[in-house]
Write a protein that holds these residues in place. Structure first.
Motif, PDB file in Angstrom:
ATOM      1  N   GLY A  92      39.371  31.536  37.983  1.00 12.03           N
ATOM      2  CA  GLY A  92      38.038  32.482  38.005  1.00 12.03           C
ATOM      3  C   GLY A  92      37.008  31.699  38.551  1.00 12.03           C
ATOM      4  O   GLY A  92      36.909  30.706  38.748  1.00 12.03           O
ATOM      5  N   LEU A 116      39.075  46.416  35.906  1.00 14.91           N
ATOM      6  CA  LEU A 116      39.562  45.063  36.565  1.00 14.91           C
ATOM      7  C   LEU A 116      41.045  45.169  36.148  1.00 14.91           C
ATOM      8  O   LEU A 116      42.017  44.824  37.173  1.00 14.91           O
ATOM      9  CB  LEU A 116      39.150  43.780  36.178  1.00 14.91           C
ATOM     10  N   VAL A 156      40.204  36.103  39.520  1.00 11.42           N
ATOM     11  CA  VAL A 156      39.063  37.100  39.265  1.00 11.42           C
ATOM     12  C   VAL A 156      37.517  36.416  39.645  1.00 11.42           C
ATOM     13  O   VAL A 156      37.483  35.178  39.210  1.00 11.42           O
ATOM     14  CB  VAL A 156      38.978  37.824  37.963  1.00 11.42           C
ATOM     15  N   ALA A 166      34.333  39.624  34.654  1.00 13.68           N
ATOM     16  CA  ALA A 166      35.590  38.750  35.024  1.00 13.68           C
ATOM     17  C   ALA A 166      35.712  37.808  34.019  1.00 13.68           C
ATOM     18  O   ALA A 166      37.091  37.368  33.594  1.00 13.68           O
ATOM     19  CB  ALA A 166      35.110  38.211  36.260  1.00 13.68           C
TER      20      ALA A 166
END
Length: 299
Positions: A165, A101, A128, A138
């Motif tokens: 997120g 990521l 994310v 995440a």
């Protein structure tokens, strides 16, 4: 709940190779986006165990139709790579997932250029998201830590490009892991006390994880144990795949329900549109309209 998803044609570009030195296997991503529009916010999505960039089409397609650029990497634990529980590389895959990521975010400009989106994406609005193990991955970019064997929080993996997120069915704390999970997933011990980035947590009321002895409330730890601002969407009849978020008729889906999948996708889109300051109406409609099918709380 569909007002967050206007009708737009979408397209996907794959595979795009992302620089990831020392990984051993190329880091590949798929990018899905609407064919029209500018200033498109970005969602970087982390898949659940064994999946790939080709999974979770019901989410990625619906998010793209709602006006997002969706970037999906394939992590090392994908079944395509044949790395099982007993592979000597498996204990460190959780770190490689996080590094994946980071690599995507660090090279987001090049990824968008390869997909023909460099002038259409809004790199100031990046989220994310993830499902299951992907939600734990995440979460670290939102500020969650992984506790070591002595219970001390590990290093900070948060990323400055991430401003929001969405964690779909995230693992809870490690104090109630089953013996199997404790042996094979010792890294599944998140600490949410430093997860300060705004986030939506999505939990199923029937998500009785085989990794924990606590039952469905384990999935809500990311909401209850993290600092504000956070929101929690609970779907009482939802199980771990929440109707089949990874795809239609996949083997692990035990509660197949396309409407439930659409709810999850639309809720994430509505939440991000709201926290990004783009459109508050879809989230307001979601928060007011659940009835017995879903509920929303916030802090």
């Amino acid at each position: 709940m569909s007002s967050a998803t206007p009708a737009r044609r979408i397209a996907a570009v794959k595979p795009i190779t992302v620089p990831a030195p020392g990984r051993g296997t190329d880091l590949l991503v798929k990018v899905t986006a609407p064919l029209t529009g500018h200033d498109l916010p970005v969602i970087v999505f982390s898949h659940g165990n064994a999946w790939s960039l080709d999974g979770y089409g019901p989410l990625a397609d619906r998010w793209a139709a709602a006006g997002f650029v969706v970037v999906q990497p394939t992590h090392l634990d994908s079944r395509r790579n044949g790395i099982g529980w007993d592979d000597p590389r498996f204990p460190t895959i959780w770190r490689v997932r996080i590094a994946d990521l980071h690599a995507v975010l660090d090279h987001l400009g090049g990824i968008l250029a390869d997909a023909g989106l460099e002038t259409r994406a809004d790199r100031a609005r990046v989220a994310v998201a993830g499902h299951s193990w992907g939600a734990q991955t995440a979460g670290t970019l939102l500020g969650a830590r992984v506790l070591d064997a002595d219970g001390a929080p590990g290093e900070d993996f948060s990323h400055p490009a991430v401003t929001a997120g969405a964690l779909v069915a995230p693992a809870g704390t490690g104090d109630s892991l089953t013996p199997f999970a404790a042996e094979h997933l010792p890294f599944s011990r998140p600490d949410f006390s430093a997860m300060t980035t705004p986030a939506l947590v999505v939990a199923g009321g029937r998500d009785d994880s085989p990794l924990s002895t606590r039952g469905p409330d384990w999935i809500t730890d990311a909401y209850h144990l993290s600092p504000s601002p956070k929101r929690l969407l609970t779907i009482p009849e939802g199980e771990h795949t929440l109707g089949g978020v990874a795809g239609e008729a996949v083997a692990e889906t035990t509660d197949e329900d396309p409407a439930r999948v659409a709810l999850v996708a639309d809720a994430v889109a509505a939440y991000l549109l709201d926290v990004f300051g783009l459109d508050s109406a879809p989230w307001a409609a979601l928060a007011d309209g659940g009835g017995d099918a879903w509920s929303v709380v916030g802090k």
